[in-house]
Design a protein around this motif. Structure first.
Motif, mmCIF file in Angstrom:
data_model
loop_
_atom_site.group_PDB
_atom_site.id
_atom_site.type_symbol
_atom_site.label_atom_id
_atom_site.label_comp_id
_atom_site.label_asym_id
_atom_site.label_seq_id
_atom_site.Cartn_x
_atom_site.Cartn_y
_atom_site.Cartn_z
ATOM 1 N N TYR A 233 -3.604 3.418 3.285
ATOM 2 C CA TYR A 233 -2.516 2.798 4.042
ATOM 3 C C TYR A 233 -2.191 3.580 5.325
ATOM 4 O O TYR A 233 -2.105 4.805 5.331
ATOM 5 C CB TYR A 233 -1.249 2.643 3.211
ATOM 6 C CG TYR A 233 -1.433 1.881 1.916
ATOM 7 C CD1 TYR A 233 -2.020 0.620 1.914
ATOM 8 C CD2 TYR A 233 -1.018 2.430 0.703
ATOM 9 C CE1 TYR A 233 -2.191 -0.072 0.720
ATOM 10 C CE2 TYR A 233 -1.187 1.735 -0.495
ATOM 11 C CZ TYR A 233 -1.777 0.483 -0.472
ATOM 12 O OH TYR A 233 -1.945 -0.203 -1.651
ATOM 13 N N TYR A 235 -2.714 3.336 9.849
ATOM 14 C CA TYR A 235 -3.400 2.765 10.998
ATOM 15 C C TYR A 235 -4.717 3.503 11.212
ATOM 16 O O TYR A 235 -4.796 4.731 11.047
ATOM 17 C CB TYR A 235 -2.571 2.918 12.270
ATOM 18 C CG TYR A 235 -1.220 2.243 12.261
ATOM 19 C CD1 TYR A 235 -1.039 1.005 12.866
ATOM 20 C CD2 TYR A 235 -0.118 2.868 11.666
ATOM 21 C CE1 TYR A 235 0.212 0.388 12.881
ATOM 22 C CE2 TYR A 235 1.131 2.252 11.666
ATOM 23 C CZ TYR A 235 1.288 1.022 12.274
ATOM 24 O OH TYR A 235 2.527 0.421 12.278
ATOM 25 N N ILE A 272 -13.289 -3.100 4.940
ATOM 26 C CA ILE A 272 -12.361 -3.555 5.973
ATOM 27 C C ILE A 272 -13.092 -3.464 7.312
ATOM 28 O O ILE A 272 -13.280 -2.378 7.856
ATOM 29 C CB ILE A 272 -11.080 -2.698 5.993
ATOM 30 C CG1 ILE A 272 -10.432 -2.664 4.607
ATOM 31 C CG2 ILE A 272 -10.107 -3.222 7.039
ATOM 32 C CD1 ILE A 272 -9.320 -1.633 4.470
ATOM 33 N N VAL A 274 -12.812 -3.734 10.811
ATOM 34 C CA VAL A 274 -11.804 -3.790 11.872
ATOM 35 C C VAL A 274 -12.310 -4.643 13.026
ATOM 36 O O VAL A 274 -11.586 -5.492 13.555
ATOM 37 C CB VAL A 274 -11.444 -2.371 12.348
ATOM 38 C CG1 VAL A 274 -10.388 -2.436 13.457
ATOM 39 C CG2 VAL A 274 -10.953 -1.523 11.186
ATOM 40 N N THR A 291 -12.450 -8.828 5.828
ATOM 41 C CA THR A 291 -12.349 -7.925 4.696
ATOM 42 C C THR A 291 -13.094 -8.557 3.527
ATOM 43 O O THR A 291 -13.102 -9.784 3.373
ATOM 44 C CB THR A 291 -10.884 -7.622 4.320
ATOM 45 O OG1 THR A 291 -10.864 -6.713 3.201
ATOM 46 C CG2 THR A 291 -10.141 -8.873 3.951
ATOM 47 N N VAL A 326 -6.562 -1.399 13.102
ATOM 48 C CA VAL A 326 -6.026 -2.134 11.967
ATOM 49 C C VAL A 326 -4.776 -1.421 11.476
ATOM 50 O O VAL A 326 -4.731 -0.188 11.421
ATOM 51 C CB VAL A 326 -7.054 -2.258 10.821
ATOM 52 C CG1 VAL A 326 -7.459 -0.899 10.273
ATOM 53 C CG2 VAL A 326 -6.507 -3.137 9.699
ATOM 54 N N TRP A 328 -2.792 -1.252 8.098
ATOM 55 C CA TRP A 328 -3.121 -1.547 6.699
ATOM 56 C C TRP A 328 -1.931 -1.171 5.820
ATOM 57 O O TRP A 328 -1.560 -0.010 5.732
ATOM 58 C CB TRP A 328 -4.388 -0.779 6.331
ATOM 59 C CG TRP A 328 -4.741 -0.664 4.888
ATOM 60 C CD1 TRP A 328 -4.449 -1.526 3.873
ATOM 61 C CD2 TRP A 328 -5.483 0.411 4.294
ATOM 62 N NE1 TRP A 328 -4.961 -1.059 2.678
ATOM 63 C CE2 TRP A 328 -5.600 0.117 2.921
ATOM 64 C CE3 TRP A 328 -6.060 1.581 4.808
ATOM 65 C CZ2 TRP A 328 -6.266 0.968 2.035
ATOM 66 C CZ3 TRP A 328 -6.724 2.418 3.931
ATOM 67 C CH2 TRP A 328 -6.834 2.117 2.570
ATOM 68 N N GLU A 332 -0.740 -6.592 3.788
ATOM 69 C CA GLU A 332 -1.479 -7.269 4.847
ATOM 70 C C GLU A 332 -2.320 -6.287 5.650
ATOM 71 O O GLU A 332 -2.104 -5.077 5.642
ATOM 72 C CB GLU A 332 -0.530 -8.008 5.791
ATOM 73 C CG GLU A 332 0.385 -7.115 6.595
ATOM 74 C CD GLU A 332 1.270 -7.888 7.571
ATOM 75 O OE1 GLU A 332 1.100 -9.116 7.696
ATOM 76 O OE2 GLU A 332 2.128 -7.243 8.209
ATOM 77 N N TYR A 333 -3.311 -6.876 6.350
ATOM 78 C CA TYR A 333 -4.041 -6.188 7.403
ATOM 79 C C TYR A 333 -3.668 -6.866 8.716
ATOM 80 O O TYR A 333 -3.693 -8.100 8.814
ATOM 81 C CB TYR A 333 -5.558 -6.321 7.238
ATOM 82 C CG TYR A 333 -6.129 -5.864 5.917
ATOM 83 C CD1 TYR A 333 -6.295 -4.512 5.625
ATOM 84 C CD2 TYR A 333 -6.542 -6.802 4.970
ATOM 85 C CE1 TYR A 333 -6.854 -4.100 4.420
ATOM 86 C CE2 TYR A 333 -7.101 -6.403 3.764
ATOM 87 C CZ TYR A 333 -7.255 -5.054 3.488
ATOM 88 O OH TYR A 333 -7.807 -4.655 2.294
ATOM 89 N N THR A 349 -4.060 -6.138 -0.523
ATOM 90 C CA THR A 349 -5.062 -5.377 0.222
ATOM 91 C C THR A 349 -5.639 -4.277 -0.650
ATOM 92 O O THR A 349 -5.220 -4.064 -1.781
ATOM 93 C CB THR A 349 -4.438 -4.755 1.479
ATOM 94 O OG1 THR A 349 -3.493 -3.747 1.080
ATOM 95 C CG2 THR A 349 -3.735 -5.805 2.331
#
Length: 391
Positions: A233, A235, A272, A274, A291, A326, A328, A332-333, A349
């Motif tokens: 979790y 950025y 993920i 990006v 994703t 992203v 995270w 949500e993303y 996620t």
């Protein structure tokens, strides 16, 4: 669920935009209206009508190499009840006083992304004079970075390196290409990832099943921080200048430590992506954000897709650097290009540690579309992570 937020052409600001909209008592902030070089910060009424938060330094478009610390902060704002295309200003104190540092328009939901390379207190303002409403934020509220590589030193494949080549042979969807350390080089503050001809197979050519055409065997730049740096979790961002030709794709992505497992994204992790760029003149625009995760039965599930109307974010991917990021969270993303939201994927996620990957890969399905010459290059100016935990 996926939703793409887009900026739209400007429309005139309606007088008395928020009159009667706010259900809270207003207080007055500042002393005068803002224009270039004002001695005092702008005057506006505050309340629940304008909400804003400062994100990390996620915007830095340009041709030149620059430090991650010099990128622009992003202010994510929402104006309640605003019409699509409403003008929103960001005001900061520069050397000659308070002035506008950015101006953007709201989307259909009242959202807007603004940027500032000026640190300190910032004011988000909608309207003018007695009709002005707004909110104050500070760059001090943004998360602090927990990992940064400006590539000022060679941090690939050496002792104590942050990045290591993800060795993969001529297998799976890349029977004509493989990862190799010679395709990743750090020079002059830039990590250059390349697609090169394999010097060990110059007398040989690769032929795909069912295809008559043959292709040179290729080496791919493909590095990651597995075993060195991972997080859960927050950025992640990278400032990238892509390749131009089709036939390979530049990518900034993350993968689950230890590999994905079944049981859904939270339990089993996810890939993920990006950003992926599939080359200039691609009929779909060339940019994707995805994703992937394994459901309870172990079946691969895909969420995301091609970014529509990519020209609103830029059309110079191989000529200038852009910051792809992203945000995270457990719910949500949010994918962004230079701070502008390009795609929002809502729902469960990955709940597992993820590591960073940077790559320029030439997959078999892309080779028939190859329209350039080797070598092809992807340049990375910097990569950075801001860990936040499950906010």
């Amino acid at each position: 669920m996926s939703r793409t937020s887009r900026l739209v052409p400007r429309t005139p600001l309606r007088q008395r935009l928020l009159c009667g909209m706010l259900a809270v008592a207003f207080v007055t902030a500042g002393c005068s209206a803002s224009s270039s070089g004002d001695a005092e910060p702008p005057t506006y009424e505050t309340g629940d009508g304008v909400k804003a938060r400062v994100l990390p330094q996620l915007a830095a478009t340009g041709e030149d190499v620059e430090a991650a610390d010099d990128a622009a902060w992003v202010v994510d704002a929402t104006v309640a009840g605003a019409e699509e295309g409403t003008t929103v200003r960001l005001v900061a104190k520069e050397e000659d006083g308070w002035s506008d540092v950015d101006e953007q328009e709201t989307d259909a939901e009242g959202h807007v992304s603004l940027t500032s390379r000026v640190s300190g207190d910032l004011h988000v303002v909608v309207g003018d004079g007695d009709d002005a409403v707004g909110a104050e934020v500070s760059t001090d509220e943004a998360p602090e970075p927990t990992f940064t590589d400006d590539f000022d030193e060679d941090t690939v494949d050496g002792v104590g390196a942050s990045w290591h080549t993800r060795d993969q042979g001529y297998i799976d969807i890349r029977t004509c290409s493989r990862a190799d350390g010679s395709a990743a080089e750090v020079t002059d503050g830039v990590l250059r990832l390349s697609v090169l001809e394999d010097p060990e197979r110059t007398d040989d050519e690769c032929q795909l099943p069912g295809r008559r055409k043959k292709y040179a065997y290729r080496l791919n730049g493909h590095v990651g921080t597995e075993g060195v740096m991972s997080f859960t979790y927050g950025y992640a961002a990278a400032r990238i200048r892509t390749q131009s030709a089709r036939g390979q794709h530049a990518a900034f992505w993350m993968q689950t430590v230890g590999g994905q497992k079944s049981g859904g994204a939270k339990k089993g992790g996810a890939e993920i992506d990006v950003i992926e760029y599939f080359g200039d003149d691609h009929p779909e625009g060339g940019l994707t954000s995805f994703t992937y995760f394994l459901d309870k039965s172990g079946k691969k599930q895909t969420v995301g897709g091609w970014l529509p109307d990519v020209e609103q974010y830029g059309d110079d991917w191989a000529e200038e650097y852009h910051v792809f990021s992203v945000e995270w969270t457990p719910d949500e993303y949010v994918f962004r290009i230079d701070g502008q939201v390009t795609q929002r994927l809502e729902g469960e996620t990955s709940g597992q540690p993820e590591f960073l990957i940077l790559s320029l890969l030439s997959s078999d399905y892309e080779l028939p579309r190859f329209d350039g010459e080797l070598p092809q290059h992807m340049d990375v100016d910097w990569a950075r992570v801001w860990e936040t935990g499950p906010r």
